[in-house]
Scaffold this motif. Structure first.
Motif, PDB file in Angstrom:
ATOM      1  N   VAL A  58       1.522  -9.718  -2.931  1.00  0.00           N
ATOM      2  CA  VAL A  58       1.127 -10.895  -4.333  1.00  0.00           C
ATOM      3  C   VAL A  58      -0.184 -11.096  -4.804  1.00  0.00           C
ATOM      4  O   VAL A  58      -0.822 -11.485  -4.062  1.00  0.00           O
ATOM      5  N   GLU A  59      -0.322 -10.781  -6.074  1.00  0.00           N
ATOM      6  CA  GLU A  59      -1.653 -10.988  -7.018  1.00  0.00           C
ATOM      7  C   GLU A  59      -1.553 -12.409  -7.109  1.00  0.00           C
ATOM      8  O   GLU A  59      -0.923 -13.187  -7.630  1.00  0.00           O
ATOM      9  N   MET A  60      -3.595 -12.520  -6.567  1.00  0.00           N
ATOM     10  CA  MET A  60      -3.586 -13.955  -7.058  1.00  0.00           C
ATOM     11  C   MET A  60      -3.679 -14.185  -8.580  1.00  0.00           C
ATOM     12  O   MET A  60      -4.338 -13.706  -8.852  1.00  0.00           O
ATOM     13  N   THR A  61      -3.789 -15.750  -9.278  1.00  0.00           N
ATOM     14  CA  THR A  61      -4.704 -15.394 -10.468  1.00  0.00           C
ATOM     15  C   THR A  61      -6.113 -15.542 -10.257  1.00  0.00           C
ATOM     16  O   THR A  61      -6.896 -15.804  -9.696  1.00  0.00           O
TER      17      THR A  61
ATOM     18  N   LYS B 232       0.687 -11.765   1.935  1.00  0.00           N
ATOM     19  CA  LYS B 232      -0.972 -10.697   1.713  1.00  0.00           C
ATOM     20  C   LYS B 232      -1.296 -11.609   0.299  1.00  0.00           C
ATOM     21  O   LYS B 232      -1.059 -11.222  -0.766  1.00  0.00           O
ATOM     22  N   LEU B 233      -1.739 -12.185   0.197  1.00  0.00           N
ATOM     23  CA  LEU B 233      -2.448 -12.627  -0.990  1.00  0.00           C
ATOM     24  C   LEU B 233      -3.712 -11.669  -1.527  1.00  0.00           C
ATOM     25  O   LEU B 233      -4.879 -11.389  -0.767  1.00  0.00           O
ATOM     26  N   VAL B 234      -3.291 -10.914  -2.580  1.00  0.00           N
ATOM     27  CA  VAL B 234      -4.055 -10.243  -3.098  1.00  0.00           C
ATOM     28  C   VAL B 234      -5.144 -10.553  -3.973  1.00  0.00           C
ATOM     29  O   VAL B 234      -4.404 -11.006  -5.448  1.00  0.00           O
ATOM     30  N   ALA B 235      -5.893  -9.315  -4.468  1.00  0.00           N
ATOM     31  CA  ALA B 235      -6.621  -9.401  -5.745  1.00  0.00           C
ATOM     32  C   ALA B 235      -6.609  -9.297  -7.217  1.00  0.00           C
ATOM     33  O   ALA B 235      -5.915  -8.020  -7.029  1.00  0.00           O
ATOM     34  N   PRO B 236      -6.720 -10.019  -8.081  1.00  0.00           N
ATOM     35  CA  PRO B 236      -5.551  -9.597  -9.379  1.00  0.00           C
ATOM     36  C   PRO B 236      -6.098  -8.116  -9.736  1.00  0.00           C
ATOM     37  O   PRO B 236      -7.338  -8.082 -10.087  1.00  0.00           O
ATOM     38  N   LYS B 237      -4.914  -8.090 -10.649  1.00  0.00           N
ATOM     39  CA  LYS B 237      -5.183  -6.797 -11.048  1.00  0.00           C
ATOM     40  C   LYS B 237      -5.282  -5.817 -10.043  1.00  0.00           C
ATOM     41  O   LYS B 237      -5.765  -4.431 -10.029  1.00  0.00           O
ATOM     42  N   THR B 238      -4.712  -5.491  -8.919  1.00  0.00           N
ATOM     43  CA  THR B 238      -4.878  -4.769  -7.384  1.00  0.00           C
ATOM     44  C   THR B 238      -3.510  -3.660  -7.642  1.00  0.00           C
ATOM     45  O   THR B 238      -3.323  -3.517  -6.459  1.00  0.00           O
ATOM     46  N   ILE B 239      -2.211  -4.682  -7.411  1.00  0.00           N
ATOM     47  CA  ILE B 239      -1.610  -3.740  -7.570  1.00  0.00           C
ATOM     48  C   ILE B 239      -0.633  -2.731  -8.801  1.00  0.00           C
ATOM     49  O   ILE B 239      -0.594  -3.239 -10.130  1.00  0.00           O
ATOM     50  N   ALA B 240      -0.808  -2.245  -8.620  1.00  0.00           N
ATOM     51  CA  ALA B 240      -0.760  -0.419  -9.295  1.00  0.00           C
ATOM     52  C   ALA B 240       0.276  -1.037 -10.832  1.00  0.00           C
ATOM     53  O   ALA B 240       1.559  -1.479  -9.970  1.00  0.00           O
ATOM     54  N   ARG B 241      -0.096  -1.082 -12.374  1.00  0.00           N
ATOM     55  CA  ARG B 241       0.751  -0.718 -12.716  1.00  0.00           C
ATOM     56  C   ARG B 241       1.574   0.437 -13.256  1.00  0.00           C
ATOM     57  O   ARG B 241       1.425   1.495 -13.150  1.00  0.00           O
ATOM     58  N   SER B 242       3.141   0.314 -13.344  1.00  0.00           N
ATOM     59  CA  SER B 242       4.168   1.251 -13.587  1.00  0.00           C
ATOM     60  C   SER B 242       4.061   1.458 -15.044  1.00  0.00           C
ATOM     61  O   SER B 242       3.878   0.405 -15.322  1.00  0.00           O
TER      62      SER B 242
END
Ligand code: DLL
Length: 432
Positions: free
Chosen positions: A373-376, A409-419
């Motif tokens: 999950v991306e964090m704000t 797992k909380l991940v840094a903003p904008k780290t999940i690839a946008r398709s």
């Protein structure tokens, strides 16, 4: 010779089976027309009346029923008997809290248990067996279905339910379980635990009845070798009754559908057109003997193939292949139905952005679920301790929604690839 529970039915001629189906279908359509306004409306919209249904050949005139209908009609809209005639409900997880609730009269329970008894006999079960049921008991159909079937066969039934592996192994060794019923992933886990604890010589198992989730031939061989048993597949779904809609025999080449209770069709999932036997498509069932919750042309979303080739076991009922996937987005994780939308609901309710990814894998033959999950930016600036707390809280919320553990797992903003097009929400790494 094969071991049958109801030989005269299981080995009936195809003509006889067809005759039963014709007669029961006609009766069933009248039953729903007169007792379920929801069905009557759907039939009227398609311009069909019970007089149009004279045999199985007319099945294609009838409208399909989908999970959306079940949601719309929840909870009583598809009930075909007075509630006071019903003795049981079972349920399965659905999207965002709305579950599928299936109703049973005593007659329905009886027929369902017969189907499970056929499955137990098909793996060689008799009254001298000790049948160890490790499917969950409760709303899930796995435990209650196999439990009832085991009673009908006359096995000594161990209603273990799922979990508590040490206790499972203790009963298995002390009471000499000979047949085990559980999900294939749990069977693989049990096999590993047995090896770790060096209990191989104390185990008397001869057969396993594994279903509720997809499993491969490789996994079958692995379980068979590790447990020194024969591993058989069993299929079913809550809407149609539960486990035992179809089951494997000694040939281990697909599952016989109990055609005296359920008519199976294969359709093109995009056009709804009925496809010939031997073609891959979506499996559709019509219940012809159920009283309380008789699904008519219910779209299972399971993709498979039907085969009428002669089976060496002597059973004449059509065989379905292992499901080869689904035509919707439902995931089956550790035997539990999970919709990505359920996860999304939790995230949004907890104030997270809808930037997430669901990673499913199979580690040591057991399914794993991880949610990234991306964090704000605001959350991101919080202390590590706070972030760990937030992860824990999401794990608890997800457990409450799904009923199973999901690593978060909380991940840094904008780290999940946008398709480019549709978001890739689910990465399923399981090779099945
Ligand atoms: O899983 C009933 C069941 C319990 C079957 C115990 C076998 C053993 P539901 O929870 O409603 O019911 O989930 C139904 O599970 O549409 C399939 O996608 C999947 N499924 C069930 N059996 C198999 C199988 C129970 N043998 C959904 N192989 C179905 C692959 C299966 N998928």
């Amino acid at each position: 010779m094969s071991n049958y529970y109801q030989p005269e039915i299981e080995t009936a001629s195809p003509e006889q089976i067809r005759e039963w189906q014709n007669e029961r279908l006609v009766k069933q359509i009248r039953h729903v027309w007169y007792n379920v306004p929801y069905y009557r409306k759907k039939m009227e919209e398609k311009g069909v009346t019970p007089d149009d249904i004279k045999s199985v050949d007319d099945l294609k005139k009838l409208p399909f029923l989908t999970k959306d209908d079940l949601r719309e009609a929840y909870p009583y809209g598809l009930l075909a008997k007075p509630l006071s005639d019903c003795v049981r409900i079972q349920s399965t997880s659905g999207t965002t809290g709305k579950r599928v609730v299936a109703f049973y009269t005593q007659h329905d329970i009886d027929l369902w248990e017969d189907c499970c008894a056929r499955a137990i006999c098909a793996v060689g079960g008799t009254k001298d067996d000790v049948c160890h049921v490790s499917y969950g008991y409760g709303l899930f159909t796995g435990g209650p279905g196999l439990n009832g079937g085991s009673h009908k066969v006359g096995c000594l039934t161990l209603p273990m339910s799922s979990g508590n592996t040490d206790r499972q192994l203790q009963f298995m060794t002390d009471l000499g379980s000979t047949i085990i019923c559980c999900t294939p992933s749990y069977a693989a886990y049990l096999a590993e635990s047995i090896h770790e604890q060096g209990l191989q010589d104390k185990i008397k198992l001869k057969a396993g009845i594994f279903g509720a989730e997809a499993w491969s031939e490789d996994m079958r061989h692995d379980i068979e070798n590790k447990l020194n048993i024969k591993a058989y597949d069993i299929y079913g779904l809550t809407e149609i009754s539960g486990p035992g809609v179809s089951f494997e025999c000694e040939a281990q080449t697909g599952m016989h559908v109990n055609e005296d209770h359920f008519i199976a069709e294969i359709i093109d999932p995009d056009t709804g057109e009925v496809l010939p036997d031997g073609t891959k498509g979506e499996l559709v069932f019509t219940c012809i003997t159920k009283e309380a919750f008789p699904m008519i042309r219910y779209r299972t979303r399971d993709i498979c193939v039907l085969s009428r080739e002669k089976c060496p076991c002597g059973r004449t009922h059509v065989k379905m292949s292992k499901p080869m996937g689904r035509s919707d987005d439902m995931l089956i994780i550790k035997g539990v139905n999970v919709f990505p939308s359920q996860i999304e609901t939790v995230l949004i309710q907890q104030g997270y952005p809808a930037n997430y990814q669901i990673v499913v894998d199979r580690v040591n033959n057991s399914d794993t679920l991880e949610v990234l999950v991306e964090m704000t930016p605001e959350i991101f600036s919080d202390s590590l301790g706070k972030i760990t707390e937030m992860e824990k809280s999401l794990v608890a919320e997800l457990k409450a929604m799904l009923g199973i553990y999901a690593k978060v797992k909380l991940v840094a903003p904008k780290t999940i690839a946008r398709s480019e097009g549709k978001a890739v929400r689910v990465i399923d790494k399981r090779k099945i």
